[in-house]
Design an enzyme around this catalytic site. Structure first.
Site, mmCIF file in Angstrom:
data_model
loop_
_atom_site.group_PDB
_atom_site.id
_atom_site.type_symbol
_atom_site.label_atom_id
_atom_site.label_comp_id
_atom_site.label_asym_id
_atom_site.label_seq_id
_atom_site.Cartn_x
_atom_site.Cartn_y
_atom_site.Cartn_z
ATOM 1 N N GLU A 98 29.143 22.022 -49.125
ATOM 2 C CA GLU A 98 28.573 22.516 -47.955
ATOM 3 C C GLU A 98 29.904 22.838 -46.922
ATOM 4 O O GLU A 98 30.727 22.002 -47.005
ATOM 5 C CB GLU A 98 27.555 21.616 -47.505
ATOM 6 C CG GLU A 98 26.349 21.344 -48.287
ATOM 7 C CD GLU A 98 25.345 20.382 -47.792
ATOM 8 O OE1 GLU A 98 24.002 20.792 -48.068
ATOM 9 O OE2 GLU A 98 25.547 19.426 -46.772
ATOM 10 N N CYS A 111 33.747 24.426 -40.268
ATOM 11 C CA CYS A 111 34.002 23.178 -40.958
ATOM 12 C C CYS A 111 33.917 23.295 -42.501
ATOM 13 O O CYS A 111 32.737 23.550 -42.923
ATOM 14 C CB CYS A 111 32.949 22.223 -40.338
ATOM 15 S SG CYS A 111 33.151 20.583 -41.142
ATOM 16 N N CYS A 118 33.102 12.926 -52.891
ATOM 17 C CA CYS A 118 34.156 12.277 -52.290
ATOM 18 C C CYS A 118 34.318 10.461 -52.820
ATOM 19 O O CYS A 118 33.320 10.227 -53.217
ATOM 20 C CB CYS A 118 34.184 11.989 -50.860
ATOM 21 S SG CYS A 118 35.184 11.247 -49.982
ATOM 22 N N CYS A 122 32.896 5.818 -47.481
ATOM 23 C CA CYS A 122 32.780 5.379 -46.169
ATOM 24 C C CYS A 122 31.287 5.141 -45.869
ATOM 25 O O CYS A 122 30.428 6.126 -46.225
ATOM 26 C CB CYS A 122 33.483 6.405 -45.134
ATOM 27 S SG CYS A 122 35.174 6.564 -45.209
ATOM 28 N N CYS A 125 28.944 7.659 -44.072
ATOM 29 C CA CYS A 125 29.008 9.129 -44.308
ATOM 30 C C CYS A 125 28.079 9.396 -45.353
ATOM 31 O O CYS A 125 28.395 8.782 -46.501
ATOM 32 C CB CYS A 125 30.426 9.588 -44.507
ATOM 33 S SG CYS A 125 30.775 11.114 -45.059
ATOM 34 N N CYS A 343 28.351 15.827 -38.207
ATOM 35 C CA CYS A 343 29.497 14.970 -38.721
ATOM 36 C C CYS A 343 28.944 13.852 -39.641
ATOM 37 O O CYS A 343 28.223 13.100 -39.035
ATOM 38 C CB CYS A 343 30.330 14.695 -37.718
ATOM 39 S SG CYS A 343 31.694 13.483 -38.145
#
Length: 351
Positions: A98, A111, A118, A122, A125, A343
């Protein structure tokens, strides 16, 4: 059959320029055609050989036989009530990432993602709850920028002004492809954007931050900090266990010594976790080690975690404390929350 011309089609955007030159020599083309092909690929963002109209039809056909362009495509697009546009980009192998266009009164920001998923996990996220499938190559990152720029020009009649590597993935764990993509974006032979309008955000890989310094990069560096003591940071960012605040402090000082580039610290304020004045004092102590500014970011809830955004008065007190210490503070309001484009919210949902 020669060593240059093979049956296997080669991704021309991954091919070394010398290989393309050798191929052109073998088919009897002039050497300067290689430069024209590079210009079509990186300056004009061509996605087919048919578009390369200053090459002969025969040359285009031979290129088509032996090379391939693997473009990124927009699979889905969502428009937020605040005009943010989120895109799901389809990659040639079926994977997806995305990217987001964030329009404000003063800038148009893309962005972009650097990995499929990933590996850093975290806790706050959404991408961190995905498995990392693979790194994106330089052309796949570059294509996101091109496609988001087209969205900006089509929807708002304004080209991109800024690029942030803050989408899916950890950019410094895809180091060379990220730097190669930035080279194509900033080069006069590419999109010719200023590197000072590009920010790469990292969760904190100390040795790679030092490598950025050694490579004397010209773009901006942001560190996702979110807690300025190791105990708290360990809880929300497992990467901190192997990249402690002390290691990061040393790496950032090294980076600044090499580049003289100001660091941005990104800090999400979580309610009752890292939003006290003591947390603010620790953040100030950490940030003053290098010339820096602090972006305080609104937390955007995700279903996988139960963190809450801090309260308005706590945020005000936190920011005021830092400002009294002489810190440059920006409070960033979230954009695109209603379409999960803000975010920390990017994730490919399983169908």
């Amino acid at each position: 059959m020669s060593a240059v011309i093979t049956q296997q089609k080669v991704d021309i955007r991954k091919a070394k320029p010398e290989a393309v030159q050798a191929f052109l020599a073998e088919i009897g083309e002039k050497a300067f055609r290689a430069k024209q092909i590079q210009e079509w690929l990186w300056k004009k963002s061509a996605h087919s050989f048919e578009e390369m109209t200053n090459l002969s039809k025969k040359t285009r056909e031979l290129l088509e036989e032996h090379f391939v362009v693997l473009p990124v495509k927009v699979k889905e697009q969502q428009l937020s009530k605040d005009r943010t546009i989120k895109s799901m980009f389809q990659l040639h192998d079926g994977h997806a990432v995305e990217g987001v266009l964030i329009p404000t009164t003063s800038r148009m920001t893309a962005c972009v993602s650097s990995q499929v998923g990933c590996s850093l996990s975290c806790k706050f996220c959404a991408t961190g709850y995905m498995e990392r499938k693979r790194n994106l190559d330089a052309a796949e990152i570059y294509d996101q920028v091109v496609l988001i720029n087209r969205q900006a020009e089509k929807n708002y009649q304004i080209p991109l002004s800024n690029i942030v590597y803050m989408g899916m993935g950890e950019p410094l764990l895809n180091y060379q492809n990220v730097l190669d993509s930035i080279e194509h974006i900033t080069s006069p032979e590419g999109l010719n954007m200023s590197p000072k309008r590009i920010t790469v955000s990292t969760a904190g890989i100390a040795k790679m931050i030092k490598k950025l310094g050694d490579d004397q990069v010209k773009f901006n560096l942001a560190l996702s900090l979110h807690a300025a003591n190791d105990q708290k940071r360990d809880q929300i960012m497992p990467i901190n266990e192997s990249n402690t605040l002390e290691a990061l402090r040393e790496a950032l000082q090294y980076f600044y010594d090499k580049t003289e580039s100001m660091i941005t610290f990104e800090y999400i304020l979580f309610y009752d976790f890292n939003d006290t004045l003591e947390d603010a004092r620790e953040l100030w102590e950490f940030s003053k080690q290098v010339p820096s500014k602090i972006n305080i970011i609104e937390y955007n809830p995700i279903k996988e975690a139960d963190f809450k955004n801090t309260e308005a008065d706590r945020l005000s007190q936190f920011a005021a404390y830092l400002e009294k210490k002489g810190v440059i503070v920006n409070v960033r309001r979230s954009r695109g929350k209603d379409i999960d484009a803000a975010c920390g919210q990017l994730a490919i949902k399983k169908k």
